[in-house]
Motif scaffolding. Structure first.
Motif, mmCIF file in Angstrom:
data_model
loop_
_atom_site.group_PDB
_atom_site.id
_atom_site.type_symbol
_atom_site.label_atom_id
_atom_site.label_comp_id
_atom_site.label_asym_id
_atom_site.label_seq_id
_atom_site.Cartn_x
_atom_site.Cartn_y
_atom_site.Cartn_z
ATOM 1 N N THR A 166 0.833 -1.210 0.000
ATOM 2 C CA THR A 166 0.000 0.000 0.000
ATOM 3 C C THR A 166 0.859 1.248 0.000
ATOM 4 O O THR A 166 0.580 2.222 -0.710
ATOM 5 N N GLU A 191 -4.775 -8.926 -5.624
ATOM 6 C CA GLU A 191 -4.466 -7.552 -5.224
ATOM 7 C C GLU A 191 -2.973 -7.271 -5.353
ATOM 8 O O GLU A 191 -2.569 -6.188 -5.785
ATOM 9 N N THR A 195 -1.233 -4.537 -7.844
ATOM 10 C CA THR A 195 -0.264 -3.559 -7.351
ATOM 11 C C THR A 195 1.028 -3.626 -8.146
ATOM 12 O O THR A 195 1.611 -2.595 -8.499
#
Length: 389
Positions: A166, A191, A195
């Motif tokens: 993140t 995910e 990314t």
């Protein structure tokens, strides 16, 4: 006469500098959608977000695991602020809707009267920015603070250049301030693969995806795109060590057996960053909001229709189910407690519904919601304490 205790709160009023009907904490897509929805319904709304934080705060790994991977761009606070605003179109919509938006403002505490606290003037939030620290009273509070990547310990994990997915995506995509230019990513969920592709689009070379499982966990199509672009997909592998003198210079990887134990020779993958995409934890959780009297007390599953009946009984009102959704969506879990009511959701539509709940509650003086807590099975969280009467 009893001696005077200067630290006692007896007979003292809390210095509340501001008041609002709705406070939203977190200016991501969910928090912005909630704030806009509430403002359009006539509520006074204050929206705060600590981002963009200073490079010093990033160095303390707050609010994300930045891993000292910030470039010199992060030192320019004005440029970071401009990049933050430019990266989120809903910010302009929030201004136009009349939301009092305060970036660079952190919420360091959220307090409400409960079993061991009864002298506060309702729900109060402690806020601070670069210039001051103050208290704000709110009838309702929505917490949409998102998540933080989980860490993974291995020799050298503390070196500059080991960071969360993140944080890496925020630095590269939002601020253009990611220092590493060649990374190894740990984890292969969909995910994680998304990314990795986003980092590649931002100009970062993704040297390898390292996955301990027998095969890539996420989307085969995304994995194929990464492989076609030159990324190695190393299944049944783990990182044994991050090497380098002052920062990450390489990742040593090796294969694992069926019990997850590393064996065989180590391979060195040249990189200046190792991105951890092995999981995430919520930045806000009922266990961390005990000052609001929120706690888990067992689960029951109900549909939106069942909740509509419950809220109708409580004279709270309930928005109509959005068109195009099945009667059983979303699945709602509710349980009785003595806590204020709580709603979690992971996208704008659900958060907007939560804002409608807040609007109905702020307009209602018929009851205090002390018998029902609601949770949508997703994230980030939306916490709505009972309004002061």
């Amino acid at each position: 006469m009893a001696p005077h205790d200067p630290k006692s709160v007896a007979g003292k009023d809390l210095p509340v500098a501001e008041r609002t009907q709705l406070l939203v904490i977190g200016a991501g897509p969910a928090g912005l959608a909630a704030a806009i929805e509430a403002a359009e319904r006539g509520l006074s709304v204050v929206l705060v977000d600590e981002n963009p934080v200073s490079i010093t705060t990033m160095g303390d790994e707050v609010p994300l695991h930045f891993g000292q991977a910030m470039s010199a761009q992060a030192r320019n606070r004005n440029a970071m602020m401009e990049a933050f605003i430019a990266s989120e179109p809903l910010i302009e919509a929030a201004f136009e809707a009349g939301v009092d938006l305060r970036l660079g403002t952190a919420c360091w505490g959220l307090y409400s009267n409960g079993p061991s606290l009864g002298w506060l003037p309702g729900t109060v939030a402690g806020l601070n920015d670069d210039e001051r620290c103050w208290m704000l009273a709110a009838q309702q509070v929505i917490v949409a603070t998102g998540r933080r990547d989980m860490g993974l310990a291995f020799p050298g994990w503390e070196k500059p250049g080991v960071l969360g997915a993140t944080a890496a995506l925020a630095l590269a995509g939002r601020y253009g301030a990611l220092e590493p230019r060649r990374i190894v990513m740990l984890g292969s969920s969909t995910e994680a693969l998304v990314t990795a592709l986003a980092l590649r689009d931002a100009g970062v070379v993704v040297a390898a995806i390292v996955e301990q499982a027998d095969e890539i966990i996420g989307s085969p199509e995304l994995a194929g795109r990464l492989k076609a672009g030159g990324t190695q997909l190393l299944t049944r592998h783990v990182v044994r060590e991050a090497t380098g003198r002052d920062h990450v210079e390489a990742a040593l990887v090796s294969t694992v057996d069926t019990k997850g134990r590393a064996f065989g020779p180590e391979r060195s993958l040249a990189c200046d960053g190792i991105v951890l995409a092995v999981g995430a934890e919520k930045l806000s959780h009922p266990d961390r909001t005990r000052s609001l009297g929120i706690f888990d007390a067992g689960w029951d599953v109900a549909t939106v229709e069942a909740l509509a009946q419950a809220f109708s009984t409580l004279a709270m009102g309930m928005p109509e189910k959005p068109s195009g959704r099945s009667a059983a969506w979303p699945r709602i879990m509710c349980w009785p407690s003595s806590a204020p009511w709580l709603v979690f959701a992971n996208h704008a539509a659900s958060i907007s519904e939560a804002a409608q709940f807040a609007s109905a509650s702020a307009a209602s003086t018929a009851c205090r919601v002390r018998s029902l807590t609601v949770r949508v099975r997703s994230m980030p969280k939306v916490v709505m304490p009972t309004p002061a009467m």
